[in-house]
Motif scaffolding. Structure first.
Motif, short mmCIF file in Angstrom:
data_model
loop_
_atom_site.label_atom_id
_atom_site.label_comp_id
_atom_site.label_asym_id
_atom_site.label_seq_id
_atom_site.Cartn_x
_atom_site.Cartn_y
_atom_site.Cartn_z
N SER A 1 -6.63 6.84 1.46
CA SER A 1 -6.35 6.65 2.88
C SER A 1 -7.49 5.92 3.57
N THR B 1 -6.28 11.28 -2.48
CA THR B 1 -5.47 10.82 -1.35
C THR B 1 -6.36 10.48 -0.16
N LEU B 2 -7.37 11.31 0.11
CA LEU B 2 -8.30 11.01 1.19
C LEU B 2 -9.04 9.69 0.95
N THR C 1 0.82 -1.21 0.00
CA THR C 1 0.00 0.00 0.00
C THR C 1 0.86 1.26 0.00
N SER C 2 2.04 1.19 0.61
CA SER C 2 2.96 2.34 0.54
C SER C 2 3.36 2.61 -0.91
N ARG D 1 0.45 4.19 -2.75
CA ARG D 1 0.29 5.61 -2.43
C ARG D 1 1.25 6.46 -3.27
N GLU E 1 -7.24 2.36 2.53
CA GLU E 1 -6.05 1.77 3.16
C GLU E 1 -6.31 1.44 4.63
N ARG E 2 -6.95 2.36 5.35
CA ARG E 2 -7.25 2.11 6.76
C ARG E 2 -8.17 0.91 6.92
#
Length: 259
Positions: free
Chosen positions: A240, A236-237, A179-180, A183, A243-244
């Motif tokens: 994220s 990005t939001l 996931t990094s 991103r 991803e969370r």
């Protein structure tokens, strides 16, 4: 803890509002015409998002970036799994991959234009090429960092089947690092989207920004940059949030380790 989060968010918004206020004052006092007031730029943004430019420039750009990011992510994950899991491939594939990685994707745009023309396929391909590298490298490195004992235990419970070990053990363990890479790939997709549209396009946000600069229409130029920034922020939001949700188990493990 929640109160602290709210305070931090409020402080960030206050600083952001202060910067916009300073921009407005500087634009009102500017006599060179190089810095239009924020209110004028905001009005131009609203005009772009409500007229035909929304469908001719903004939405096609977002679609190209997302398609390129998706294609690059799939290629990067597949190649990263192959290199990270089957290490015998490394001596054969590592040299050409390192050579290709050293070539900046924007440098390939003029060559691709000559070879394939100025279609959307070209721009999506350039975006995918740039986005795949961080995903590939992080996937490969994540798989190689999985504890050997963890893999051995997974082989016992899956009867040694490679696909089952990968699906149930190795890939979930490498997911935080994957996931990094995703991103980083998302950010690169937006950058390459703008570059490709500035070099080989007759539409899109990159084209809008470049044409406005050439015509010295600075208010639309600033508006295009702000729309691009807001698009990147919203993506990005969204990433994220996904991803969370995907790594909720990992965050729980970190909490237990810190405790």
């Amino acid at each position: 803890m929640r109160a602290l989060t709210v305070v931090r968010a409020a402080a960030g918004m206050a600083v952001f509002a202060l910067l916009l206020f300073v921009w407005e004052l500087a634009g009102r006092r500017d006599t060179t015409g190089l810095l239009p007031p924020f209110s004028d730029v905001a009005a131009e943004m609203a005009a772009i998002l409500t007229d035909e430019r929304l469908t001719t420039d903004v939405l096609p750009s977002v679609l190209r970036a997302l398609l390129g990011f998706a294609a690059g992510s799939v290629i990067g994950i597949l190649a990263g799994v192959a290199l990270g899991w089957w290490r015998r491939l490394d001596p054969w594939l590592r040299p050409p991959l390192e050579f290709l990685r050293a070539v900046p994707p924007p440098a390939l745009v003029p060559i691709a234009v000559v070879a394939f023309g100025e279609g959307d396929t070209l721009r999506v391909g350039v975006i995918a090429l740039g986005a795949c590298w961080p995903v590939l490298l992080n996937t490969m490195d994540g798989l190689r960092r999985v504890e050997p004992g963890y893999i051995d235990s997974a082989r016992v419970y899956t009867s040694g089947r490679t696909t089952a070990v990968l699906r149930r053990a190795a890939l979930p363990a490498a997911l935080p690092q994957i996931t990094s890479g995703l991103r980083i790939g998302l950010a690169l997709s937006l950058i390459l989207m703008v570059v490709s549209e500035m070099i080989a396009s007759s539409s899109g946000l990159g084209y809008l920004i470049l044409q406005s600069q050439r015509l010295y229409a600075l208010t639309p130029m600033y508006a295009g940059v702000l729309i691009l920034a807001c698009t990147g922020w919203l993506l990005t939001l969204l990433f994220s949030a996904v991803e969370r949700r995907a790594l909720v188990w990992f965050e729980g493990m970190k909490g237990r380790n810190h405790a």
